[in-house]
Every structure is written in C-alpha cells, then in structure tokens.
Write a protein that holds these residues in place. Structure first.
Motif, PDB file in Angstrom:
ATOM      1  N   SER A   1      43.228  22.254  47.062  1.00  0.00           N
ATOM      2  CA  SER A   1      43.109  23.089  45.862  1.00  0.00           C
ATOM      3  C   SER A   1      44.446  23.184  45.135  1.00  0.00           C
ATOM      4  O   SER A   1      45.498  23.352  45.736  1.00  0.00           O
ATOM      5  CB  SER A   1      42.624  24.496  46.237  1.00  0.00           C
ATOM      6  N   GLY A   2      44.389  23.040  43.800  1.00  0.00           N
ATOM      7  CA  GLY A   2      45.577  23.181  42.968  1.00  0.00           C
ATOM      8  C   GLY A   2      46.422  21.945  42.840  1.00  0.00           C
ATOM      9  O   GLY A   2      47.427  21.963  42.134  1.00  0.00           O
ATOM     10  N   TYR A   3      46.044  20.836  43.474  1.00  0.00           N
ATOM     11  CA  TYR A   3      46.869  19.635  43.461  1.00  0.00           C
ATOM     12  C   TYR A   3      46.074  18.446  42.968  1.00  0.00           C
ATOM     13  O   TYR A   3      45.107  18.026  43.608  1.00  0.00           O
ATOM     14  CB  TYR A   3      47.453  19.371  44.861  1.00  0.00           C
ATOM     15  N   GLY A   4      46.485  17.896  41.821  1.00  0.00           N
ATOM     16  CA  GLY A   4      45.799  16.781  41.218  1.00  0.00           C
ATOM     17  C   GLY A   4      45.164  17.174  39.904  1.00  0.00           C
ATOM     18  O   GLY A   4      45.147  18.339  39.508  1.00  0.00           O
TER      19      GLY A   4
ATOM     20  N   ASP B   1      31.826  19.561  45.954  1.00  0.00           N
ATOM     21  CA  ASP B   1      32.663  20.761  45.878  1.00  0.00           C
ATOM     22  C   ASP B   1      31.786  21.963  45.534  1.00  0.00           C
ATOM     23  O   ASP B   1      31.570  22.277  44.368  1.00  0.00           O
ATOM     24  CB  ASP B   1      33.751  20.562  44.818  1.00  0.00           C
ATOM     25  N   SER B   2      31.268  22.636  46.559  1.00  0.00           N
ATOM     26  CA  SER B   2      30.408  23.797  46.345  1.00  0.00           C
ATOM     27  C   SER B   2      30.654  24.828  47.440  1.00  0.00           C
ATOM     28  O   SER B   2      30.829  24.468  48.616  1.00  0.00           O
ATOM     29  CB  SER B   2      28.931  23.397  46.353  1.00  0.00           C
ATOM     30  N   VAL B   3      30.625  26.096  47.056  1.00  0.00           N
ATOM     31  CA  VAL B   3      30.807  27.182  48.005  1.00  0.00           C
ATOM     32  C   VAL B   3      29.670  27.226  49.024  1.00  0.00           C
ATOM     33  O   VAL B   3      29.819  27.802  50.102  1.00  0.00           O
ATOM     34  CB  VAL B   3      30.913  28.528  47.248  1.00  0.00           C
ATOM     35  N   GLU B   4      28.542  26.609  48.698  1.00  0.00           N
ATOM     36  CA  GLU B   4      27.395  26.622  49.600  1.00  0.00           C
ATOM     37  C   GLU B   4      27.329  25.392  50.507  1.00  0.00           C
ATOM     38  O   GLU B   4      26.494  25.344  51.408  1.00  0.00           O
ATOM     39  CB  GLU B   4      26.112  26.727  48.784  1.00  0.00           C
TER      40      GLU B   4
ATOM     41  N   GLN C   1      37.807  23.442  44.266  1.00  0.00           N
ATOM     42  CA  GLN C   1      37.951  24.810  43.788  1.00  0.00           C
ATOM     43  C   GLN C   1      37.000  25.786  44.469  1.00  0.00           C
ATOM     44  O   GLN C   1      37.349  26.945  44.687  1.00  0.00           O
ATOM     45  CB  GLN C   1      37.697  24.870  42.270  1.00  0.00           C
ATOM     46  N   ASP C   2      35.819  25.331  44.824  1.00  0.00           N
ATOM     47  CA  ASP C   2      34.788  26.243  45.320  1.00  0.00           C
ATOM     48  C   ASP C   2      34.544  26.044  46.813  1.00  0.00           C
ATOM     49  O   ASP C   2      33.453  25.654  47.251  1.00  0.00           O
ATOM     50  CB  ASP C   2      33.501  26.037  44.537  1.00  0.00           C
ATOM     51  N   VAL C   3      35.583  26.289  47.621  1.00  0.00           N
ATOM     52  CA  VAL C   3      35.470  26.134  49.062  1.00  0.00           C
ATOM     53  C   VAL C   3      34.450  27.114  49.624  1.00  0.00           C
ATOM     54  O   VAL C   3      34.157  28.154  49.029  1.00  0.00           O
ATOM     55  CB  VAL C   3      36.828  26.341  49.746  1.00  0.00           C
ATOM     56  N   CYS C   4      33.908  26.780  50.788  1.00  0.00           N
ATOM     57  CA  CYS C   4      32.927  27.638  51.447  1.00  0.00           C
ATOM     58  C   CYS C   4      33.663  28.698  52.255  1.00  0.00           C
ATOM     59  O   CYS C   4      34.207  28.418  53.327  1.00  0.00           O
ATOM     60  CB  CYS C   4      32.033  26.795  52.351  1.00  0.00           C
ATOM     61  N   HIS C   5      33.703  29.911  51.727  1.00  0.00           N
ATOM     62  CA  HIS C   5      34.498  30.973  52.352  1.00  0.00           C
ATOM     63  C   HIS C   5      33.958  32.317  51.891  1.00  0.00           C
ATOM     64  O   HIS C   5      33.575  32.486  50.728  1.00  0.00           O
ATOM     65  CB  HIS C   5      35.973  30.817  51.948  1.00  0.00           C
TER      66      HIS C   5
END
Length: 592
Positions: free
Chosen positions: A412-415, A475-478, A420-424
């Motif tokens: 995240s934040g690099y590139g 890239d999905s939070v789910e 962006q939407d990590v599963c957490h």
C-alpha cells in the motif's frame, strides 16, 4: 495494529478446542478468566495469538540485532529517530524494542498458572491466543459492540499449546539479550521466563498422534474443521523447539547463564541443526515436498539458524562451516529460481495440494514466502559479498512493487497502482467510512490458487491453465484468501522498509516519484539503507520489466545490475505494525 479495543482485554479460558467453535463462553465450559491486555491483532476476529505474533516479534528483533553489527546501522533505530513511531518514544530505549516489548509483555500474560482449574497441570505452558467467540462483519465498529447487549460478545482464550509455549520461549530469550544494555532486571526476567517455558515444553511434550487434529484437548491446536489457518494448527513442533534452543543458547551465553551448554546440546540434537532449508515440511506443511520458502509461522527452524549466523563466535569452526554452506546453498537455489521465473520472483509452488492443482500454482501468503527467501539471499550476501544475492533480492522486490503480470504493487502507498482495500477489521474504509484505509507499507498476502473465498468465487475466478497463478488476485476487503495481512505475513513491510513519507517507485517503469521525502533516487534513508544508483533492473534500454506480458512464466528479465552500496538490504524482509509516520492514521493503543 496494537491491541486496545477493550481495556482490560479479559478472556474466558476454554476447557477444550471444540468450545472455541461455538457461540458463547457458557457453551464452551470456560475454565477461568485471564487478563490478556496488550499485544498485536491479527486481521480478523480481533484475534491475538502467540504463534503468528511470535514470529512477527522475532522478525523485528532480528532486524534490530542484525543492525548491531555496525553502530552506524543501529542508529537508525535510536530512540526518537523516526524510523519507528511509538508512544514510548523519548525513553532513551530504541523504539523498535519498545514496540516488540508491547507484544512480548502480552505473550507473558498468556502463561498457564498452577491454580488454573482445567489446565493447571500444564503450568508454565502458554495459551495459544485470544479472539472473539464468533465472527462479525468486517465493518462492525468494535467500539460500538464492546459492552453492548445487542452483540453479546465474549472473548475466548484458546487452550495451551506447545507451539505457543515455544514461541514465547524463543522471543523472550531473544529479547533478553537485546534489552540487557537498557534494563538488566527486565532482561533477566525475560531469560528466566524463557527457560521456564522451554522446561514446561520438555516436561509435557508428546509426539502428535495420527488423529491429533480431532482431539479436542490437544496441545497441537487441532483444526477440527480441517482448515489449518483458523487455529494456526501445527502437529510438528520440534522445529520450534530447535528455534527456542538457539535463542536460549545465544542469550544464556551472552548473559553469563550457566545453562548455555544445555541449550547448545539441545539444539545440536535437531536433525537439521545449523542449517536452513528451501523447503518447510511437517506440521502445517504436509503436502508434497513442502512449501518453497525459508520459514513461516508453523516452520521456524531456519529462524534459529539465522540467529546463530549472527553469533558465529559462539560456534565451533565445524558448526560455522555447516551453517555458512547451508545459507549459501539455499540462497543459490533461490537465485536459480529467480533466473527461471519470467518476473524474477524467488518463489515457486510445485507442491501437490488437497485440490490436486497442477504444478506452478501459488499458495496462501505467496508474497511473504518470496520475502522470506529474499532474507536468505541477503544473509548470503553478508557472508560472501557476492552481488548476485543482492540482485536476487532487488528482483524479488521489483515483483512485489509492480513488475508482475498485473502491473500492480502489493504494498500500500507504493507505486502508481497499489493495494488499498486489504482484508482487515480496522482498515475497512471501503465498507465503512468510520474506518481508515490501510496506512502506507502494508503487504497483501498475494496470489493464491489453493482455495477461494466467496468474493473470488462470485467473480468466477477459475483455477485452470487459462489463468496464470500470478493473476489469481483481486484488491478487495472481502477477498481474504488473497488480500489478507496476517501478523506473520505483514511483518515484512510495515513501518520499516516502507515507512510513510518515503519515496515510491512507479510500477515497472523504473521511474521514481518524489513523495514527501525529497529523496527519490534511493532507498537508503527511509527503506533501511538499501542503496542503489539509478534504476535497478529497469535502467537498460529494453526496460526489462514488461508488465503487459500475460504469461507469468515467460522470460522478460534483462541484465541484473546494482550500483553503489548495499547497506542492510537484508532488512527488506523485516518490519511491522508501526504507526503511520505521516500521522494520517494513528494505530497506537486505542483507549476506548
């Protein structure tokens, strides 16, 4: 992130593992209640466990210990340096040690006491972890449900296990020698408690039965439902015992403890003593030839050997020869893999899995597997000074930062385009604006062909030859099977190699974008002194990384090239869970 959704964090000790899979402490026949305040969370169920957290703490402490080989390198971790931002800054103790202490002190609270009504006979061992009794939606605001009758959530403490006990022994012993220069009394307490934990393991250890996974009172954290990850199940812990013995031997030697020779004898009896391996077998890796990686939370023997590598003066000449040969041999194997992979990643998956996938498919946590292998190559560089090992590390980092079939950075934040939407359960802004997004420097678990979550199934991802394994990601939070950030997996990046405010590399183009730091030409200051001049692997005319190639196994790499110094490129593997340096999201102890 640091724990703090309840103060204090108390939990019902479970009488067996079956109760952990039911709703309510009453249904699980709770034995007693303990205070488990502190420590680091996993990504879901507000879980804290000694197995994943233990290898994370070891990794951070190992990074710091490696830096002690040069006073100059160690200065970057000095109190208030900004490399690590924690509430304890200003106490004249390296901030990274303060952060690790927060985890280790939590681990110490998980000790089984002699008066515990169910587990008292196992006094001195350590409970496996603590979590919510049942899963809630990711976007549940936990400061709303604590104390709420509508949720009625209990916290459950898992039974004691050999793995948890040995993780505490290893991490506490390692911490003892690192804290000795700052707090001798605390260092002595750590060493003594580590010795007691190891003794408790030796007293109660038994070899796992063939049906161990079904025994509800097992000390091996049985999965019961067949999913190892849910309980961090591990039916082989002699590797953990070797790791703990290595840490105890080194600390006992450095602190003048008379039992140093006892631990040397113990570690010397391990079948792979003084060696690392490119394969991890046993425990939670029972398929085929084993995962192609240096170590993970369930297979920790190589961690013990790497500790010994930092203290060659304590070894005989023959032991040093065996150790050094093993590290170089493993690193050469990883280099060969880098050369054979289209995108230069030091990782493959050629195991046979329960779903009978063909060779070449990736497993859960594939990104962390690659990072661990980079660590071996960096150690090899320390031993040999050969540039090929550094090139291998850089090639692997290029893959993680966007030189892959998706042209996407897994950090995240690099590139230009990044996760962006990590599963957490906390970094869940995509589902609930009351939550923040993940701060810069968080590593996604990565492509995975072993099993699918419901989100990927709905996308109709198909495991077959038409989809290269490196493309099995979203890239999905789910999408927890590919976008998770478990403690033991995320330790590689957060707060150290990718602290907030550091430079960011555009994906695959080799161009650097100046973000905040004003130092876009090298990683030296903000990324643990990985120094390079110009663009690595991308400065030649062919622009070696062709991110439009859909074939993950095609040859697209060009000439390896690293100019300038390589100070501490080893640290690429390390770091974890620290507050966002830019202050966008404070992730310290939440007083709620």
């Amino acid at each position: 992130m640091r724990a703090g959704h309840r103060m204090p964090d108390t939990g019902h000790v479970m009488a067996d593992w079956q109760g952990n899979n039911q709703d309510g402490a009453d249904n699980a026949d709770a034995a007693s209640v303990i205070d488990a305040t502190g420590g680091w969370y996993e990504s879901d169920r507000h879980e804290k466990n000694l197995v994943s957290g233990g290898i994370a703490a070891w990794t951070l402490q190992n990074m710091y210990e490696r830096s002690l080989s040069s006073g100059e390198k160690a200065q970057k971790f000095a109190d208030g340096s900004g490399m690590v931002v924690v509430p304890e800054a200003g106490n004249q103790i390296p901030d990274i040690l303060d952060e690790c202490r927060y985890e280790i002190d939590f681990m110490s609270k998980m000790k089984v006491e002699a008066d515990e009504p169910v587990w008292g006979e196992f006094a001195g061992m350590y409970y496996h972890g603590i979590k919510d009794e049942k899963s809630l939606p990711i976007d549940t605001v936990y400061w709303d449900y604590i104390g709420s009758e509508s949720y009625d959530i209990d916290r459950l403490v898992n039974p004691p296990t050999f793995a948890a006990t040995l993780n505490y022994a290893a991490c506490a012993a390692q911490a003892a020698r690192l804290w000795n220069a700052y707090d001798k009394a605390y260092a002595e307490t750590l060493l003594q408690s580590a010795k007691e934990a190891y003794a408790a393991y030796e007293k109660h250890w038994y070899e796992a039965a063939t049906n161990e996974e079904t025994i509800t009172t097992s000390q091996y954290a049985p999965s019961l439902n067949g999913i190892v990850l849910l309980n961090h199940s591990d039916t082989e812990v002699r590797d953990d015992a070797y790791w703990a013995a290595c840490e105890l031997f080194v600390s006992a030697s450095e602190l003048g403890d008379a039992d140093a020779a006892v631990y040397l004898e113990a570690l010397s009896g391990y079948q792979d003593a003084f060696q690392i391996s490119t394969r991890i077998n046993g425990g939670n890796n029972l398929n085929g030839d084993g995962s192609y990686t240096l170590f993970n939370w369930g297979n920790t023997a190589s961690a013990g050997t790497l500790t010994l590598a930092l203290h060659p003066d304590l070894l005989t000449k023959q032991q040093r020869v065996v150790l050094e040969h093993s590290i170089l041999k493993a690193a050469d194997d990883f280099i060969q893999t880098v050369d054979q992979q289209g995108y230069g990643i030091p990782y493959i998956n050629d195991m046979l899995h329960v779903n009978d996938l063909d060779s070449g498919n990736y497993e859960y946590g594939s990104n962390a597997r690659a990072l661990a292998n980079m660590m071996a190559m960096a150690y090899a560089y320390d031993l040999s000074g050969e540039e090929k090992y550094i090139n291998g590390v850089v090639s692997g980092m290029n893959y993680l930062l966007g030189c892959n079939p998706l042209a996407f950075s897994y950090v995240s934040g690099y590139g230009t385009e990044y996760v962006q939407d990590v599963c957490h359960v906390y970094w869940a802004n995509a589902l609930n604006e009351r939550f923040p997004q993940a701060p810069d420097g968080v590593l996604a678990s990565g492509p995975n062909a072993e099993y699918y979550d419901e989100y990927l199934a709905l996308l109709r991802f198909v495991r077959d030859e038409e989809i290269p394994p490196q493309r099995l990601y979203v890239d999905s939070v789910e999408a927890w099977t590919v976008n998770d950030i478990a403690c033991s997996e995320c330790v590689a990046c957060m707060g150290g190699i990718f602290p907030s405010g550091a430079w960011r590399r555009d994906r695959c183009t080799g161009n650097n974008t100046d973000n905040d730091s004003g130092n876009a030409d090298n990683l030296a200051d903000d990324a643990n002194n990985v120094e390079e001049t110009g663009d690595v692997h991308t400065e030649n005319a062919d622009n070696n990384c062709d991110c439009t190639d859909n074939n993950a196994n095609s040859t697209v790499r060009g000439t390896d090239h690293v100019n300038g110094g390589t100070d501490d490129i080893y640290n690429i593997y390390h770091s974890k869970f620290l507050s966002d340096r830019a202050g966008k999201h404070h992730l310290g102890r939440l007083q709620l």
